[in-house]
Motif scaffolding. Structure first.
Motif, PDB file in Angstrom:
ATOM      1  N   PRO A 198       6.698  37.209 -50.560  1.00 16.85           N
ATOM      2  CA  PRO A 198       5.790  36.220 -51.758  1.00 16.85           C
ATOM      3  C   PRO A 198       4.411  36.967 -50.480  1.00 16.85           C
ATOM      4  O   PRO A 198       3.415  37.036 -51.532  1.00 16.85           O
ATOM      5  CB  PRO A 198       5.794  35.436 -51.429  1.00 16.85           C
ATOM      6  CG  PRO A 198       7.332  34.624 -50.688  1.00 16.85           C
ATOM      7  CD  PRO A 198       7.755  35.991 -49.963  1.00 16.85           C
ATOM      8  N   GLN A 199       4.767  37.421 -49.795  1.00 14.49           N
ATOM      9  CA  GLN A 199       3.335  38.093 -49.059  1.00 14.49           C
ATOM     10  C   GLN A 199       2.680  39.568 -49.995  1.00 14.49           C
ATOM     11  O   GLN A 199       1.685  39.851 -50.116  1.00 14.49           O
ATOM     12  CB  GLN A 199       3.758  38.339 -47.481  1.00 14.49           C
ATOM     13  CG  GLN A 199       3.348  36.845 -46.715  1.00 14.49           C
ATOM     14  CD  GLN A 199       5.340  37.210 -46.348  1.00 14.49           C
ATOM     15  OE1 GLN A 199       5.997  37.068 -47.468  1.00 14.49           O
ATOM     16  NE2 GLN A 199       5.791  36.875 -44.599  1.00 14.49           N
ATOM     17  N   VAL A 200       3.375  40.082 -50.240  1.00 17.19           N
ATOM     18  CA  VAL A 200       3.324  41.472 -51.489  1.00 17.19           C
ATOM     19  C   VAL A 200       3.449  40.749 -52.307  1.00 17.19           C
ATOM     20  O   VAL A 200       2.549  41.222 -53.210  1.00 17.19           O
ATOM     21  CB  VAL A 200       4.728  42.558 -51.043  1.00 17.19           C
ATOM     22  CG1 VAL A 200       3.941  43.396 -51.894  1.00 17.19           C
ATOM     23  CG2 VAL A 200       4.184  42.629 -49.613  1.00 17.19           C
ATOM     24  N   SER A 201       4.457  40.258 -53.229  1.00 14.61           N
ATOM     25  CA  SER A 201       4.533  39.804 -54.543  1.00 14.61           C
ATOM     26  C   SER A 201       5.296  38.470 -54.888  1.00 14.61           C
ATOM     27  O   SER A 201       6.271  38.235 -54.690  1.00 14.61           O
ATOM     28  CB  SER A 201       5.697  40.526 -54.988  1.00 14.61           C
ATOM     29  OG  SER A 201       6.649  40.979 -56.154  1.00 14.61           O
ATOM     30  N   GLY A 202       4.209  37.629 -55.012  1.00 17.23           N
ATOM     31  CA  GLY A 202       5.000  35.950 -55.096  1.00 17.23           C
ATOM     32  C   GLY A 202       4.169  35.653 -56.272  1.00 17.23           C
ATOM     33  O   GLY A 202       4.909  35.658 -57.835  1.00 17.23           O
ATOM     34  N   LEU A 203       3.463  34.115 -55.894  1.00 18.44           N
ATOM     35  CA  LEU A 203       3.235  33.581 -57.533  1.00 18.44           C
ATOM     36  C   LEU A 203       2.535  34.506 -58.928  1.00 18.44           C
ATOM     37  O   LEU A 203       1.969  35.296 -58.185  1.00 18.44           O
ATOM     38  CB  LEU A 203       2.075  32.320 -57.178  1.00 18.44           C
ATOM     39  CG  LEU A 203       1.752  31.529 -58.254  1.00 18.44           C
ATOM     40  CD1 LEU A 203       2.995  31.237 -58.743  1.00 18.44           C
ATOM     41  CD2 LEU A 203       0.775  30.590 -58.267  1.00 18.44           C
ATOM     42  N   TRP A 204       3.151  34.749 -59.623  1.00 22.69           N
ATOM     43  CA  TRP A 204       3.148  36.138 -60.657  1.00 22.69           C
ATOM     44  C   TRP A 204       2.357  36.828 -60.642  1.00 22.69           C
ATOM     45  O   TRP A 204       1.830  38.295 -60.642  1.00 22.69           O
ATOM     46  CB  TRP A 204       1.395  35.546 -61.217  1.00 22.69           C
ATOM     47  CG  TRP A 204       1.132  33.644 -62.025  1.00 22.69           C
ATOM     48  CD1 TRP A 204       0.452  32.984 -60.899  1.00 22.69           C
ATOM     49  CD2 TRP A 204       1.494  33.256 -62.752  1.00 22.69           C
ATOM     50  NE1 TRP A 204       0.272  31.609 -61.583  1.00 22.69           N
ATOM     51  CE2 TRP A 204       0.834  31.910 -62.710  1.00 22.69           C
ATOM     52  CE3 TRP A 204       2.525  33.488 -63.516  1.00 22.69           C
ATOM     53  CZ2 TRP A 204       1.459  31.195 -63.302  1.00 22.69           C
ATOM     54  CZ3 TRP A 204       3.450  32.334 -64.555  1.00 22.69           C
ATOM     55  CH2 TRP A 204       2.806  31.114 -64.418  1.00 22.69           C
ATOM     56  N   GLY A 205       3.383  37.694 -58.567  1.00 23.29           N
ATOM     57  CA  GLY A 205       3.434  38.766 -58.541  1.00 23.29           C
ATOM     58  C   GLY A 205       1.979  39.488 -57.666  1.00 23.29           C
ATOM     59  O   GLY A 205       2.050  40.463 -57.987  1.00 23.29           O
ATOM     60  N   ARG A 206       1.626  38.361 -57.752  1.00 26.96           N
ATOM     61  CA  ARG A 206       0.762  38.425 -56.921  1.00 26.96           C
ATOM     62  C   ARG A 206       0.992  38.205 -55.172  1.00 26.96           C
ATOM     63  O   ARG A 206       1.540  37.381 -54.773  1.00 26.96           O
ATOM     64  CB  ARG A 206      -0.883  37.806 -56.839  1.00 26.96           C
ATOM     65  CG  ARG A 206      -1.145  38.611 -58.635  1.00 26.96           C
ATOM     66  CD  ARG A 206      -1.681  39.378 -58.645  1.00 26.96           C
ATOM     67  NE  ARG A 206      -2.477  40.063 -57.493  1.00 26.96           N
ATOM     68  CZ  ARG A 206      -3.025  41.069 -57.011  1.00 26.96           C
ATOM     69  NH1 ARG A 206      -2.643  42.412 -58.256  1.00 26.96           N
ATOM     70  NH2 ARG A 206      -4.032  41.434 -56.205  1.00 26.96           N
TER      71      ARG A 206
END
Ligand SMILES: Cc1cc2nc3c(=O)[nH]c(=O)nc-3n(C[C@H](O)[C@H](O)[C@H](O)COP(=O)(O)O)c2cc1C
Ligand code: SF4
Ligand code: FES
Lengths: 442, 177
Positions: A198-206
């Motif tokens: 998630p640090q790289v791609s988390g909520l809505w891919g951000r």
């Protein structure tokens, strides 16, 4: 000992408003950071402090934050900071206290975390049953927006942040950070595959950071007073203080802020007042329902991550659940497995099918229908469901922890159920098996 | 009376203007409509107490997703009710610390007093009894919530006192009228 996280929490447990919070040094850490520290400086201080995540896994917070792409290495768009306030682990009751009594401490920690990773939107993902905490956090947010501590251009620094309180629709798996992100996206809360993290791609891919309530509550103090000060607070190898709790049949169950590395015996005997009259200590789960049992021989261990790890368990949430000598260990493990089986998100087979099977075997033993082969079945289940990598997330391996250690330490009790054809403990027998999971969910 | 306030969809189902207004506010925070699914379910449940098949279809249509997909979301979560509930929901903690402190006996007492088991609603429609995972108040076990109120240190006397106004009719399984 110096109170840090609970310095605004008195015995009355009345909530602290903005005025009272600021009068006791509140928002000093934030003012200092916005005035004189860059995001990179803040990340370095948190790394140097050796703060480890208080959500259960103990991951170093500064390192986690360092994985977030910053500046030119980040594509344009939102970044998110999420506070994990789901607290549904059986036997865990520390985050509730921090949020109900000192909501601004959490908010200040979140603003600082967001500043450090460059997030512009933040959420408190909180379980829906925490109605008092939700109301007080919303009240505190309104105070912050009204006084320029949240919103556009915070305290004239140029840094802007929105913050929302987001009550969960309820399910234990939402506490797993990638499942939480799916819940925030309005989906079923199945955990996601990692990587991408998630640090790289988390909520809505951000880029998204998820941190526990207690972890975030530490941040303002570390920023304000420095990493060296923070490291002096622990009594053993870990830094800082920790919310420790004790539940079960002790004289004075409760939750206290104590130095990291406080011996278990001190927590149990001095703070929790020892066992209730007529009861003896059989064992305990040191950090909530998905940690391995420890037994009286471990009482002199320090509550430090590695010390508890070496003894075969985990610090987890730091809230101890006490097993006394008149409570059935098989019944206790059955209660825990029933919980995990019910809360399985159903995504992967070993957990979805395996946990109900384990529950059934334990129920048979508890009801006196057990066979000796059942113990082999349980050992097999521990081996296959408990192995990290056989399941999609840590729920199922966590569920196996109390079972595997109960088989080790309380094997006699399992045998007595089987040979005697009934549960040798009288209390708690009533209505146990009529208990079924019935909800109004279709 | 309220016709002006109701939006009739071609499925013949209705969301109120107020519900639609609240759902549309949530839509501003999400990149696509289905992202507001849980919020929308909660908004409707707050107004109506539960989410009927009819409401579910109306929400799904408004969010441009299939009713099946939305039902998959709705049924995933413990606090979205897909069947009618009483005026207050009793969330009874049956997790480990409460169990050690004797919650099974309290549960039996409540069931006897109210004439309901888990998943059932009292005949006077006041209370629905549901189990809930650890309420994070384990130091005050056994505990439960009645509506928004957390009630701690439960014992039989407390149950009698709390539900002193409830009279149970003979059969709990009255079925639908
Ligand atoms: C099944 C499951 C449930 C979890 N529940 C919680 C929770 O309620 N609160 C929490 O902070 N972390 C929970 N976690 C841990 C989170 O995934 C994550 O590690 C944590 O929020 C990170 O915060 P920290 O680094 O500050 O500890 C859970 C993990 C699993 C596998
Ligand atoms: S281990 Fe259980 S909770 Fe985790 S993904 Fe698999 S089914 Fe879901
Ligand atoms: S076990 Fe009941 S409140 Fe935690």
């Amino acid at each position: 000992m110096e109170k840090v996280l609970t310095r605004n929490i008195g015995p009355e447990q009345t909530p602290t408003d903005l005025k009272a919070y600021e009068a006791n040094g509140g928002y000093q850490g934030l003012r200092k950071a916005l005035r004189e520290l860059s995001p990179k400086d803040c990340q370095t201080v948190i790394s140097d402090s050796n703060l480890r995540g208080r959500g259960g896994a103990g991951f170093p917070t500064g390192m986690k934050w360092s994985f977030v792409p910053m500046g030119d290495s980040c594509t344009p768009g939102h970044k998110y900071l999420v506070c994990n306030a789901d607290e549904m682990e059986p036997g865990a009751f520390k985050d509730r206290l921090l949020m109900e009594c000192d909501p601004h401490q959490l908010i200040e920690g979140m603003i600082l975390a967001a500043y450090t990773i460059g997030a512009d939107v933040s959420y408190v993902f909180i379980r829906g049953e925490y109605v008092v905490a939700i109301e007080r956090l919303r009240g505190a947010l309104a105070e912050c927006y009204a006084s320029g501590l949240l919103g556009e251009n915070i305290l004239g620094s140029g840094f802007s942040l929105e913050m929302h309180v987001h009550p969960s629709a309820g399910r234990y798996i939402c506490g797993e950070e990638t499942a939480l992100i799916n819940a925030l996206e309005g989906k079923r809360a199945n955990p996601r595959a990692k990587p991408p993290f998630p640090q790289v791609s988390g909520l809505w891919g951000r880029p998204t950071i998820v941190n526990n309530v207690e972890t975030l509550c530490n941040i303002p103090h570390i920023i304000d007073r420095g990493a060296d000060w923070y490291k002096t607070l622990g009594r053993g190898e870990d830094s800082g203080t920790k919310m420790f709790g004790v539940s079960g049949r002790v004289k004075n169950p409760g939750c206290w802020e104590l130095p990291m590395g406080t011996p278990i015996r001190e927590i149990l005997e001095v703070y929790a007042g020892g066992m209730q009259d007529g009861l003896q200590l059989r064992g305990f789960l040191p950090g909530g329902g998905s940690t391995d049992f420890l037994v009286p021989e471990h009482l002199d261990l320090a509550m430090d991550y590695n010390v508890i790890g070496k003894a075969g368990s985990r610090m987890g949430t730091g809230t101890l659940i006490i097993l006394d000598d008149q409570t059935c260990p098989v019944g206790m493990v059955l209660n825990l497995i029933r919980f995990f089986a019910h809360e399985s998100c159903g995504f992967c087979t070993p957990c979805r099918e395996g946990l109900p099977w384990t529950r059934q075997v334990l129920q048979d033993i508890e009801d006196g229908r057990g066979q000796l082969e059942d113990l082999e079945t349980l050992a097999y289940q521990v081996k296959y469901i408990g192995a990290m990598g056989n399941t999609h997330c840590a729920l199922a391996p966590g569920a196996m922890e109390p079972l595997q250690s109960a088989l080790k330490y309380f094997r006699d009790d399992f045998d007595r159920h089987i040979s005697g054809g009934c549960c040798p403990y009288e209390s708690h027998k009533v209505h146990q098996h009529q208990h079924q999971q019935i909800g109004t969910g279709a | 009376m309220n016709d002006a306030q109701m939006i009739q969809t071609d499925l013949g189902t209705v969301l109120t203007r107020e519900e639609i207004r609240q759902i549309d506010t949530e839509l501003a925070h999400v990149p696509y409509k289905a992202g507001a699914a849980i919020d929308a379910l909660k908004i409707v449940q707050t107004q109506r107490g539960w989410v009927s098949d009819e409401s579910l279809r109306a929400i799904a249509k408004h969010l441009e997703m299939s009713a099946e997909e939305l039902d998959g979301v709705a049924t995933f979560y413990n606090l979205i009710y897909r069947r009618p509930v009483g005026e207050k929901v009793i969330l009874f903690c049956d997790s480990v610390s409460c169990w050690i402190c004797g919650c099974d006996g309290i549960k039996a007492k409540i069931s006897a007093k109210l004439g309901v088991d888990y998943g059932e609603t009292t005949t006077d429609n006041q209370y629905t009894l549901l189990p809930v995972p650890c309420l994070g108040a384990c130091d005050r076990a056994p505990v439960m919530m009645v509506g928004d109120d957390l009630i701690t240190h439960l014992d039989e006397a407390k149950i009698d006192q709390l539900f002193s106004d409830v009279t149970v009719e003979d059969s709990a399984s009255e079925g639908e009228q």
